[in-house]
Design an enzyme around this catalytic site. Structure first.
Site, short mmCIF file in Angstrom:
data_model
loop_
_atom_site.label_atom_id
_atom_site.label_comp_id
_atom_site.label_asym_id
_atom_site.label_seq_id
_atom_site.Cartn_x
_atom_site.Cartn_y
_atom_site.Cartn_z
N HIS A 1 0.99 -1.35 -0.03
CA HIS A 1 0.15 -0.01 -0.02
C HIS A 1 0.85 1.28 0.08
O HIS A 1 1.83 1.06 0.71
CB HIS A 1 -0.92 -0.11 1.14
N TYR B 1 -5.78 9.07 1.85
CA TYR B 1 -6.08 9.67 3.21
C TYR B 1 -4.91 10.44 3.65
O TYR B 1 -3.63 10.27 2.82
CB TYR B 1 -6.07 8.36 4.39
N ASP C 1 -27.22 -20.56 19.46
CA ASP C 1 -28.46 -21.04 19.72
C ASP C 1 -28.50 -22.45 18.68
O ASP C 1 -28.25 -22.21 17.49
CB ASP C 1 -29.76 -20.28 19.70
P1 FAD Z 1 4.27 -6.02 12.49
O1 FAD Z 1 4.39 -4.48 12.86
O2 FAD Z 1 4.55 -6.23 11.11
O3 FAD Z 1 5.09 -6.83 13.54
C1 FAD Z 1 5.08 -8.30 13.55
C2 FAD Z 1 6.61 -8.51 13.66
O4 FAD Z 1 6.68 -9.85 13.85
C3 FAD Z 1 7.67 -7.78 13.04
O5 FAD Z 1 8.42 -6.93 13.45
C4 FAD Z 1 8.58 -8.92 12.34
O6 FAD Z 1 9.73 -8.59 12.28
C5 FAD Z 1 8.12 -10.07 13.45
N1 FAD Z 1 8.35 -11.44 12.78
C6 FAD Z 1 7.99 -11.94 11.74
N2 FAD Z 1 8.22 -13.17 11.88
C7 FAD Z 1 9.38 -13.50 12.79
C8 FAD Z 1 9.86 -14.65 12.96
N3 FAD Z 1 9.98 -15.81 12.16
N4 FAD Z 1 10.54 -14.67 14.05
C9 FAD Z 1 10.61 -13.34 14.99
N5 FAD Z 1 9.83 -12.13 14.63
C10 FAD Z 1 9.11 -12.49 13.43
N6 FAD Z 1 -2.90 0.91 10.54
C11 FAD Z 1 -3.57 2.02 11.13
O7 FAD Z 1 -4.23 1.45 12.05
N7 FAD Z 1 -3.57 3.09 10.54
C12 FAD Z 1 -2.74 3.63 9.74
O8 FAD Z 1 -2.73 4.87 9.49
C13 FAD Z 1 -1.93 2.59 9.00
N8 FAD Z 1 -1.04 3.15 7.93
C14 FAD Z 1 -0.58 1.99 7.40
C15 FAD Z 1 0.29 2.87 6.26
C16 FAD Z 1 1.10 1.76 5.87
C17 FAD Z 1 2.11 2.16 4.48
C18 FAD Z 1 1.28 0.18 6.01
C19 FAD Z 1 2.16 -0.40 5.34
C20 FAD Z 1 0.27 0.01 7.07
C21 FAD Z 1 -0.39 0.77 7.66
N9 FAD Z 1 -1.31 0.53 8.55
C22 FAD Z 1 -1.92 1.45 9.37
C23 FAD Z 1 -1.20 -1.00 8.91
C24 FAD Z 1 -0.44 -1.21 10.51
O9 FAD Z 1 0.81 -0.79 10.04
C25 FAD Z 1 -0.45 -2.94 10.66
O10 FAD Z 1 -1.61 -3.18 10.49
C26 FAD Z 1 0.03 -3.03 12.26
O11 FAD Z 1 1.34 -2.38 12.22
C27 FAD Z 1 0.53 -4.57 12.19
O12 FAD Z 1 1.17 -4.57 13.44
P2 FAD Z 1 1.67 -6.11 13.69
O13 FAD Z 1 2.26 -6.02 15.39
O14 FAD Z 1 0.57 -7.15 13.66
O15 FAD Z 1 2.86 -6.19 12.72
N1 THG Z 2 -33.30 -25.19 12.08
C1 THG Z 2 -32.75 -25.95 12.59
N2 THG Z 2 -31.61 -25.71 13.47
C2 THG Z 2 -31.07 -24.44 13.58
C3 THG Z 2 -31.94 -23.44 12.84
C4 THG Z 2 -32.74 -23.73 12.25
N3 THG Z 2 -30.21 -24.05 14.37
C5 THG Z 2 -29.54 -22.51 14.46
C6 THG Z 2 -30.84 -21.72 14.28
N4 THG Z 2 -31.81 -22.10 13.22
C7 THG Z 2 -31.31 -21.54 15.62
N5 THG Z 2 -32.49 -20.62 15.72
C8 THG Z 2 -33.92 -21.04 16.03
C9 THG Z 2 -34.69 -20.03 16.37
C10 THG Z 2 -35.88 -20.51 16.91
C11 THG Z 2 -36.35 -21.56 16.74
C12 THG Z 2 -35.35 -22.84 15.97
C13 THG Z 2 -34.36 -22.41 15.77
C14 THG Z 2 -37.75 -22.11 17.09
N6 THG Z 2 -38.19 -21.61 18.54
C15 THG Z 2 -39.10 -21.87 19.28
C16 THG Z 2 -39.79 -20.83 19.81
O1 THG Z 2 -39.04 -19.87 20.19
O2 THG Z 2 -41.05 -20.84 19.90
C17 THG Z 2 -38.79 -22.95 20.09
C18 THG Z 2 -39.96 -23.52 20.77
C19 THG Z 2 -39.66 -24.66 21.90
O3 THG Z 2 -38.43 -24.55 22.49
O4 THG Z 2 -40.37 -25.54 22.21
O5 THG Z 2 -38.33 -22.75 16.58
O6 THG Z 2 -33.58 -22.93 11.53
N7 THG Z 2 -32.83 -27.27 12.54
#
Ligand code: FAD
Ligand code: THG
Length: 818
Positions: free
Chosen positions: A229, A263, A548
């Site tokens: 980027h 930005y 659920d």
């Molecule tokens: P990193 O900072 O990459 O840290 C990972 C570390 O792991 C590294 O230091 C690496 O050396 C270490 N590592 C990897 N492999 C190993 C290994 N095998 N052994 C030991 N160490 C290892 N984010 C925002 O929120 N705002 C912004 O404005 C923004 N701007 C950005 C602009 C740019 C140009 C870029 C590139 C990124 C930007 N980001 C921004 C994103 C942000 O920088 C990253 O998402 C964030 O820094 C990631 O942090 P991290 O700690 O996960 O990774």
């Molecule tokens: N069908 C089946 N499983 C499921 C869903 C489904 N699991 C995940 C999700 N959907 C679960 N959600 C619901 C929500 C409500 C009901 C069933 C699954 C339901 N409720 C009755 C009631 O509230 O009146 C229960 C009555 C009772 O407990 O007797 O029927 O779509 N297989």
């Protein structure tokens, strides 16, 4: 069963970027005493994404979880400094709109901010120019100003947290490259580096975009794509001469010009520009040079000037002073993208003790670290993290091709106006039900979820829509929507419809310990005779709702579980003892819901078994044949109408569909899609897990206390629920209807009462039977009283609504139990 580590466990964190440093701080502050951070590069700027991140923190996000992460990060870093240099400057955030679509979308965004408790204001072009004097107000239609946003100095924030963690005993070892992950019996036992081995009980990979490399060492897929980027700094601008204090570098808000994928921030007298206005530039983390072999840093690649040309032009349009300036330095910086834009967090099930905290922005870093530290310490994060869970992915979503395609899409769309239902185009189709050919013949309009093609409505039903009165919609809510859904909902209430329920996750739980296991894992009483189906809840240890489920007892030791997600499978697999087998039966089987008042008339002639209410009661299941097809029939209905879910193998699915279709012809059977489905379930008051309730809610607040049997024996979450009841909650999931029959909201909007925000909408849809939009919302108990007048803000407009007794349709269950 999993062993929970204690704070005395030996922890190794891989990577000293913002995530690794934040983790070391959050863990040691919770009493973890043996924490080692291994970093391949030199400290404090080891060469990952953090080392050059410009640190913009915009907190507002459609995801409430991500907003909470960002809010915490800004608050925490605002309280940290290194020798008097603060780690966070609250300069505020400003997003400008240059198109009517963006201006509308900023209203929607302001709604998200209000819902999640972030202060913000929509402002005029003139006010935008006051906040950012270099900005040409003639270019913009308005802006969204968030005074609490700002700039993190990422390397400084690393140092501040490193110091605190070191004071509590943590070790940070630079120039230690992790080359292996050790394991015994499915548990991690340590890591190997180029400078020796480090035994460990817990290993957390915070390796940023090197995540897939560490993942390969551990045998754990890490589905993220590193992409470059572009970021540049201009030459000094005379207009900024002497304006900013070099110690804090910036005074004007961080600025987003999303219509141009750009930005901006200030660097004292220069401007920094980040651009997503270029082709995706994927990077292979396996072939990046080591720190000492890299030209600048491993994460900083050579600037490709051509990719920035348009970005520069567009920058100068918004900020005319740039026309006489130039790019002084630029680079292509690397960071991580996932297929859904969310981080990847949690402990691997295959390799216990091995955790991931990857694909995290600086913006969310401290919030993520806090959540992971809580997860390790308390067994759960206090914030709902299901959208970030490492185990949220379906198998088809882990392929390298999928990760690359969808990661690149996330990059392209990072600043786009994305409708909540907007589907990705590629790679598709990935998963189709056996009815797919028939659905296409009926003109199904498919959206995609979890890789599944899901019909939302069928063009074949268009003639039915002619006779249904459908209010006109605004352009936004009319996207990925059709009035045909109204006709499909009506046909379900009046006749009978076939719903493809194949994507509903099905788990098979078998073995000698199956009943005990499910009793321990869920809230309702499952010790019933075979043939019983039970609606029940998975809770976490704190009584929060993990899911659920429906549990059908098909035999003494054989249960079929209807679940919500891959995380339910993961949770059960994690906890299953040796005498229980949990198997995902979704692939290879299929399901049709046959629902409506004529469902019995349709199905009965096709089977020799008695489908009368007396012989085949509500919430009962049985094996039978429908025509030539062996099925498991379950009498329940998420749409709230009489009928059955019919399950069979994928091989016989098409035959089942055709049999039902033929038999239903004279009854006027139709195929109906998700859009009608969602409308009907909202009218019936059935909650959708992940939207309406999560681990942050207990069953009583969510209106699901009826599924909890405190007297049945112990189960996960039971202790936490002691003393709570439906009478006690401070907040409730409430049912609202919009007063104006033509009004629409879609979900996540703020709810107002007496002039202030009191809650937010979880899910919403038009109720075709009641002739109004139905919205569920979390509200304080005092406002959740039926009859209370509230309003819901939709694109800046306050839409009057009323809290309503639920369910809206068939509260007496006379339609479904007969
Ligand atoms: P990193 O900072 O990459 O840290 C990972 C570390 O792991 C590294 O230091 C690496 O050396 C270490 N590592 C990897 N492999 C190993 C290994 N095998 N052994 C030991 N160490 C290892 N984010 C925002 O929120 N705002 C912004 O404005 C923004 N701007 C950005 C602009 C740019 C140009 C870029 C590139 C990124 C930007 N980001 C921004 C994103 C942000 O920088 C990253 O998402 C964030 O820094 C990631 O942090 P991290 O700690 O996960 O990774
Ligand atoms: N069908 C089946 N499983 C499921 C869903 C489904 N699991 C995940 C999700 N959907 C679960 N959600 C619901 C929500 C409500 C009901 C069933 C699954 C339901 N409720 C009755 C009631 O509230 O009146 C229960 C009555 C009772 O407990 O007797 O029927 O779509 N297989």
């Amino acid at each position: 069963m999993s062993r929970t580590p204690t704070t005395a466990a030996r922890v190794v964190i891989i990577g000293a970027g913002i995530v690794g440093c934040s983790l070391a701080d959050e863990l040691t502050s919770r009493g973890w005493s043996d924490v080692t951070v291994l970093e391949q590069g030199p400290l404090p700027a080891p060469g990952g994404s953090t080392s050059h991140a410009p640190g913009l923190v915009f907190r507002t996000n459609p995801s409430r979880t991500m907003t909470e992460f960002a809010v915490y990060t800004a608050e925490k870093f605002a309280g940290l400094d290194v020798d008097g240099l603060p780690c966070f400057h609250q300069v505020g955030g400003l997003e400008v709109a240059t198109t009517p679509e963006r201006w509308a979308d900023l209203h929607r965004k302001a709604g998200h901010a209000a819902s999640w408790g972030v202060d913000g204001e929509l402002i005029t072009p003139e006010r935008c120019a006051e906040l950012w004097p270099l900005l040409d107000p003639g270019q913009v239609l308005g802006g969204f100003h968030t005074p609490g946003d700002g700039l993190v100095r990422a390397v400084l924030a690393c140092r501040a947290q490193t110091r605190r963690a070191e004071e509590r005993g943590a070790r940070f070892l630079e120039r230690h490259t992790v080359t292996g992950i050790e394991r015994t019996d499915g548990r991690v036992t340590g890591v190997v580096t180029d400078r020796g081995a480090f035994p460990a009980d817990v290993v957390i990979s915070a390796a940023g975009f090197w995540g897939p490399v560490i993942g390969r060492l551990a045998g754990v897929p890490v589905p993220l794509l590193p992409l470059a980027h572009q970021y540049v700094r201009t030459a000094p601008l005379p207009e900024l001469d002497g304006v900013n204090d070099p110690r804090t570098e910036a005074g004007r808000p961080i600025l987003r010009f999303q219509d141009a994928d750009l930005y901006f921030r200030e660097h004292t007298d220069r401007i920094g520009i980040g651009s997503y206005d270029h082709r995706p530039l994927p990077v292979d983390p396996f072939t990046l040079p080591a720190y000492d072999d890299a030209e600048v840093m491993p994460s900083s690649l050579a600037f490709t000037e051509n990719d920035f040309a348009r970005g520069w032009e567009r920058s100068a349009r918004l900020l005319p002073a740039l026309a006489t300036s130039r790019v002084e330095e630029g680079f292509n910086g690397v960071f991580s993208f996932t297929s859904d834009g969310m981080p990847v967090l949690g402990e691997s099930r295959e390799l216990r003790g091995f955790w991931l905290a990857e694909a995290v922005w600086v913006t969310h870093s401290a919030g993520v670290a806090k959540a992971v530290a809580e997860w390790l310490t308390d067994g759960r994060p206090s914030v709902d993290v299901h959208e970030c869970d490492l185990h949220r992915f379906e198998d088809v979503q882990l392929s390298p091709g999928y990760v690359a395609e969808r990661g690149a899409r996330q990059f392209v769309e990072v600043y786009d106006i994305v409708h909540p239902l907007q589907p990705a185009e590629r790679p598709r189709p990935l998963r189709v039900s056996p009815f797919h050919a028939r659905q296409r013949e009926l003109g199904a309009v498919f959206l995609e979820s979890g890789g599944w093609e899901r019909p939302h409505w069928y063009e074949a039903n268009a003639p039915l829509a002619a006779s249904v009165d459908v209010p006109v919609r605004d352009a936004w809510s009319a996207r990925h929507w059709s009035p045909i859904a109204a006709a499909e909902a009506r046909a379900t209430r009046e006749r009978v419809a076939l719903y493809d329920m194949t994507p509903l996750r099905r788990l098979e739980v078998t073995g000698a310990g199956a009943l005990d296991f499910l009793q321990r894992m869920t809230t309702n009483q499952l010790a019933k005779r075979p043939g019983a189906v039970t609606y029940t809840l998975l809770l976490d240890g704190a009584g929060g709702i993990r899911s659920d489920l429906t549990v059908a007892r098909l035999g003494e030791r054989h249960f079929q579980v209807g679940a919500n997600s891959a995380q339910d499978l993961d949770w059960l697999l994690r906890h299953a003892p040796d005498d229980v087998r949990v198997r995902d039966a979704t692939s290879g089987t299929c399901c049709v819901g046959v629902w409506g008042p004529l469902a019995r008339a349709l199905v009965q002639p096709l089977t020799r078994d008695d489908f009368s209410h007396r012989a085949f009661g509500y919430f009962r299941a049985g094996r039978t044949w429908i025509g030539d097809v062996p099925v498991t029939a379950m009498r329940l209905s998420y749409v709230g109408e009489l009928g059955w879910e019919l399950y069979t193998g994928a091989d016989t699915g098409l035959r089942l569909w055709d049999t039902l279709w033929e038999a239903g012809r004279d009854l006027g059977v139709i195929a109906a899609g998700r859009s009608a489905f969602d409308s009907l379930r909202l009218e019936k008051g059935y909650r959708a897990w992940g939207q309406d309730m999560t681990t942050e809610h207990d069953p009583y607040e969510a209106g699901l206390g009826f599924a909890v049997r405190m007297d049945k024996g112990d189960f996960t979450g039971r202790d936490a629920l002691a003393g709570r009841s439906a009478r006690s909650p401070g907040r409730r999931l409430a049912c609202l209807t919009l007063d104006d029959p033509a009004a629409v909201v879609l979900g996540k909007e703020p709810v107002y009462a007496d002039g202030s925000v009191v809650g937010y909408v979880t899910s919403a849809g038009y109720g075709w039977t009641v002739g109004r939009t139905v919205a569920y919302a979390w509200l304080p108990a005092a406002h959740a009283v039926p009859g209370t007048a509230v309003s819901v803000e939709y694109f800046g407009e306050k839409v009057p609504a009323t809290v309503t007794e639920e369910p809206l349709v068939d509260p007496g269950m006379s339609r479904i139990r007969r």
